[in-house]
Design a protein around this motif. Structure first.
Motif, PDB file in Angstrom:
ATOM      1  N   ALA A 219       0.829  -1.206   0.000  1.00  0.00           N
ATOM      2  CA  ALA A 219       0.000   0.000   0.000  1.00  0.00           C
ATOM      3  C   ALA A 219       0.862   1.255   0.000  1.00  0.00           C
ATOM      4  O   ALA A 219       0.558   2.222  -0.695  1.00  0.00           O
ATOM      5  N   VAL A 220       1.959   1.222   0.765  1.00  0.00           N
ATOM      6  CA  VAL A 220       2.846   2.386   0.810  1.00  0.00           C
ATOM      7  C   VAL A 220       3.460   2.637  -0.568  1.00  0.00           C
ATOM      8  O   VAL A 220       3.471   3.766  -1.064  1.00  0.00           O
ATOM      9  N   ILE A 221       3.944   1.585  -1.214  1.00  0.00           N
ATOM     10  CA  ILE A 221       4.514   1.741  -2.556  1.00  0.00           C
ATOM     11  C   ILE A 221       3.487   2.365  -3.493  1.00  0.00           C
ATOM     12  O   ILE A 221       3.744   3.339  -4.191  1.00  0.00           O
ATOM     13  N   LEU A 222       2.303   1.778  -3.461  1.00  0.00           N
ATOM     14  CA  LEU A 222       1.230   2.228  -4.347  1.00  0.00           C
ATOM     15  C   LEU A 222       0.910   3.701  -4.128  1.00  0.00           C
ATOM     16  O   LEU A 222       0.805   4.487  -5.068  1.00  0.00           O
ATOM     17  N   GLN A 223       0.744   4.083  -2.873  1.00  0.00           N
ATOM     18  CA  GLN A 223       0.303   5.436  -2.554  1.00  0.00           C
ATOM     19  C   GLN A 223       1.421   6.458  -2.752  1.00  0.00           C
ATOM     20  O   GLN A 223       1.173   7.531  -3.298  1.00  0.00           O
ATOM     21  N   VAL A 224       2.620   6.138  -2.296  1.00  0.00           N
ATOM     22  CA  VAL A 224       3.714   7.104  -2.438  1.00  0.00           C
ATOM     23  C   VAL A 224       3.960   7.411  -3.913  1.00  0.00           C
ATOM     24  O   VAL A 224       4.016   8.568  -4.317  1.00  0.00           O
ATOM     25  N   THR A 225       4.062   6.369  -4.739  1.00  0.00           N
ATOM     26  CA  THR A 225       4.317   6.628  -6.155  1.00  0.00           C
ATOM     27  C   THR A 225       3.135   7.347  -6.777  1.00  0.00           C
ATOM     28  O   THR A 225       3.313   8.304  -7.526  1.00  0.00           O
ATOM     29  N   ILE A 279      11.778   4.618  -2.848  1.00  0.00           N
ATOM     30  CA  ILE A 279      10.757   3.776  -2.215  1.00  0.00           C
ATOM     31  C   ILE A 279      10.823   2.363  -2.772  1.00  0.00           C
ATOM     32  O   ILE A 279      10.761   1.378  -2.041  1.00  0.00           O
ATOM     33  N   TYR A 280      10.984   2.269  -4.101  1.00  0.00           N
ATOM     34  CA  TYR A 280      11.066   0.943  -4.709  1.00  0.00           C
ATOM     35  C   TYR A 280      12.257   0.162  -4.175  1.00  0.00           C
ATOM     36  O   TYR A 280      12.146  -1.001  -3.827  1.00  0.00           O
ATOM     37  N   ARG A 285      12.876  -4.552  -0.980  1.00  0.00           N
ATOM     38  CA  ARG A 285      13.578  -5.529  -0.165  1.00  0.00           C
ATOM     39  C   ARG A 285      12.732  -5.943   1.042  1.00  0.00           C
ATOM     40  O   ARG A 285      12.566  -7.114   1.336  1.00  0.00           O
ATOM     41  N   LEU A 286      12.151  -4.915   1.696  1.00  0.00           N
ATOM     42  CA  LEU A 286      11.259  -5.175   2.841  1.00  0.00           C
ATOM     43  C   LEU A 286      10.097  -6.066   2.437  1.00  0.00           C
ATOM     44  O   LEU A 286       9.691  -6.959   3.162  1.00  0.00           O
ATOM     45  N   PHE A 287       9.586  -5.774   1.258  1.00  0.00           N
ATOM     46  CA  PHE A 287       8.423  -6.473   0.738  1.00  0.00           C
ATOM     47  C   PHE A 287       8.708  -7.967   0.626  1.00  0.00           C
ATOM     48  O   PHE A 287       7.946  -8.805   1.087  1.00  0.00           O
TER      49      PHE A 287
END
Lengths: 298, 362
Positions: A219-225, A279-280, A285-287
């Motif tokens: 969700a963070v990736i999606l929203q930040v980008t 972010i990516y 990596r966290l993902f």
């Protein structure tokens, strides 16, 4: 029967490195990678050159005299409309838009998804259906009604208004994401927590959240980008002093007066793209780690 | 702590007129049960029989459509699960993966705001009973299936309640572990003396664990009786066919003059446990209550061997009797080739007769 010769294949089957299949796979991968990397290479090289060197036209050649002046200018001196303090103003605006929007939309959407997946309240299906319809209506349709709404709320042109818009528009897809994820967590876990005396918020914060790191990262990736790269809402719902970085970038690159400073444009573009890129790299990596942690859960 | 003033015969759990519907589908239809303090009750049935649904209603995880639930004489129909005085064990263990075993056991107690030393005391006691002291600090992911289920039982144990609910707790384990844990649950029940309600689809678990079995079908209790009674005197054809493996053999015929007649043969019903009326009937006879007829065949029941399964201690012979399949269980390990003709005798004292219309036992 005793005459069988025990020769022939034995052990692991040998694999040919240069098989047709491998050439095809790696060939395609290399071509695609080049297709994406060459423009980036050109951008970086151009941003490090002075204008006279750019005018020579060798866009692939590395800079003879590397200079960071274009980067400094893009960040601190380039003119956008009225003021000439570079992208930094837009950068901080974007931060002030993205951080609250991302936090707020993810918080609300995850609670929505949790309620829809685990607490089968009356009308849950209806609410979800309404939310999903929202996901399929093109944004452009809602721009003008939203302007009126923000005006009536007295938020038109403010950062708060834009944060609200981003939060609302992120809701359908994020709620779907969280609802589907929470639905995969075993129902019995939820029941056990209820027997153990936890309520709506207790289960959300102490049982569901710790198990949902992977989906929060997604969700963070999606929203930040999505929010960082947004141009349309930024230009429609704010005034120039609050323009996000993307709008400022556009104003720098599309200046029609004076010399076209390709090196500054390139540097400004890379600067703007840096945050989603970061972010990516970090969350990617966290993902993966999040998914791996979930896999051994059993 | 268990209330010492309660007499042993007091009801621990009462279900009165329980009904549950999901939309137009009626899942439970008027379920009534009275369970005494310290009883071990098994809810047995196939999938969709409503056995887990009843358990969820008792636990308060499902709202009932009608009826009442009393636990220790208190009406808990509208109470939250935590306020009902129950502990529950789930099929998938449902341990909190992010917490250690100790954290899992302590979770409910912390929510109840128990003092720290009381929590430690209870965890120590439960860990001792279940022999899980050695892995209190491990995460559930680092435990085997059997260990996880012990921890899940421990989580119910530390709550110090009178009523334990088990929702198919052994179904995720392999056969050997299942048999071991089954014995342990039985032992636990004898040690603690709590009332236990246990849901399963496994008739072996039901027969070995239960003081009484409630056999369910389509949300209706078919029979609520001791395992022996359910086995010996099934109230209807469904119960008769459900309990026992291989299941009971059924032969259609009629009763006349104290005899059961089929295909020109007659079996004397003098020793039958009941008073059957004359007319058409179905004779139910279990494979283990059928034997080879060594003397002169009283009824001339002859069957042809189709298949034989050797299981070491016993063997099951599948026969064909008047074109119908018929199973026989025998300790005899002789091999009977296909096509062998065997004459049979039935132990009528342990047989059942059913009315073909109402399907009830006669």
């Amino acid at each position: 029967m005793a005459d069988i010769a025990f020769d022939g294949p034995r052990g692991p089957k040998p694999r040919r490195r240069l098989s047709g299949r491998n050439i095809m796979i790696y060939g395609t991968l290399i071509v695609v990678a080049l297709y994406y990397l060459v423009p980036l290479y050109v951008m970086v090289m151009t941003s490090l050159k002075g204008l006279p060197e750019i005018r020579l036209g060798n866009i692939f050649s590395p800079p003879v005299e590397a200079t960071f002046q274009p980067w400094v200018k893009a960040w601190a001196e380039a003119c956008t409309g009225l003021n000439c303090d570079g992208l930094q103003r837009g950068f901080w605006n974007s931060v002030r838009i993205t951080v609250p929007s991302v936090l707020l939309s993810i918080l609300i959407a995850s609670i929505n998804g949790y309620a829809l997946a685990n607490w089968k309240f009356k009308g849950a299906e209806f609410f979800f259906a309404v939310l999903m319809i929202g996901a399929f209506i093109p944004y452009q349709v809602m721009i003008y009604p939203m302007v009126i709404l923000l005006r009536e709320l007295g938020l038109y042109g403010s950062l708060t208004g834009l944060v609200l818009v981003h939060t609302v528009f992120g809701m359908p897809i994020l709620t779907l994401l969280f609802r589907n994820y929470f639905a995969t967590l075993p129902d019995e876990l939820f029941k056990a927590a209820r027997v153990d005396g936890t309520g709506f918020w207790g289960i959300y914060f102490r049982i569901m959240l710790p198990l949902s790191l992977p989906i929060f990262v997604v969700a963070v990736i999606l929203q930040v980008t999505g929010i960082w790269n947004d141009f349309l809402f930024g230009v429609v719902y704010t005034k120039p002093e609050y323009y996000p970085m993307t709008v400022q970038l556009n104003n720098i690159v599309n200046t029609t007066t004076g010399v076209r400073e390709y090196n500054v444009n390139m540097a400004a573009t890379i600067l703007t793209g840096l945050v989603p890129l970061l972010i990516y790299f970090v969350s990617g990596r966290l993902f993966v780690r999040g998914i791996a942690a979930g896999a051994v859960k059993g | 702590m268990m209330d010492q003033t309660q007499s042993a015969t007091e009801t621990s759990l009462s279900i009165k007129g329980l009904q549950l519907s999901f939309g137009a589908v009626q899942v439970l239809k008027d379920v009534n049960m009275d369970i005494r303090q310290g009883e071990f009750i098994v809810l047995l049935g196939g999938s969709g029989s409503g056995k887990s649904t009843i358990l969820n209603c008792i636990a308060g995880l499902l709202d009932v459509s009608d009826g009442q639930i009393f636990i220790n004489g208190r009406n808990v129909t509208w109470d939250e699960p935590k306020d009902r005085g129950i502990g529950m064990v789930f099929q998938s263990y449902a341990l909190y993966p992010q917490m250690s075993v100790r954290g899992n056991l302590a979770f409910g107690l912390k929510n109840a705001r128990l003092p720290r030393d009381e929590i430690a005391k209870r965890i120590g006691r439960a860990a001792g009973i279940l022999q899980i002291e050695d892995y209190l600090d491990r995460k559930p992911a680092a435990l085997s299936g059997g260990q996880r289920q012990r921890v899940a039982i421990g989580r119910a144990l530390v709550r110090d309640v009178d009523l334990f609910l088990f929702d198919e707790p052994l179904s995720n384990l392999d056969a050997k572990l299942r048999a071991e844990l089954r014995v342990e649950i039985k032992r636990l029940h004898e040690t603690l003396g709590n009332t236990m309600v246990y849901v399963t689809h496994d008739q072996i678990e039901a027969m070995t664990l239960a003081d009484r079995i409630a056999l369910l079908r389509d949300g209706v209790i078919q029979q609520f009786a001791s395992p022996e009674e359910i086995y010996r005197k099934p109230v209807n054809l469904y119960v008769a066919g459900f309990i026992g493996s291989p299941s009971m053999n059924f032969i259609s015929g009629e009763i006349a003059g104290g005899q059961f007649r089929f295909n020109g043969r007659a079996i004397n019903l003098d020793r039958y446990d009941g008073a059957p009326r004359d007319g058409v009937a179905i004779l139910g006879i279990r494979p283990e209550h059928t034997d080879f007829d060594t003397g002169s065949s009283e009824a001339g029941i002859e069957a042809i061997v189709e298949l034989q399964e050797h299981m070491g201690a016993e063997s099951i012979i599948y026969l064909r009797l008047d074109g119908q399949r018929f199973a026989l269980r025998t300790p005899d390990d002789t091999h009977y080739p296909e096509g062998t003709r065997l004459s049979l005798s039935f132990d009528i004292a342990r047989a059942s007769l059913f009315d073909p219309q109402s399907e009830l036992r006669l």
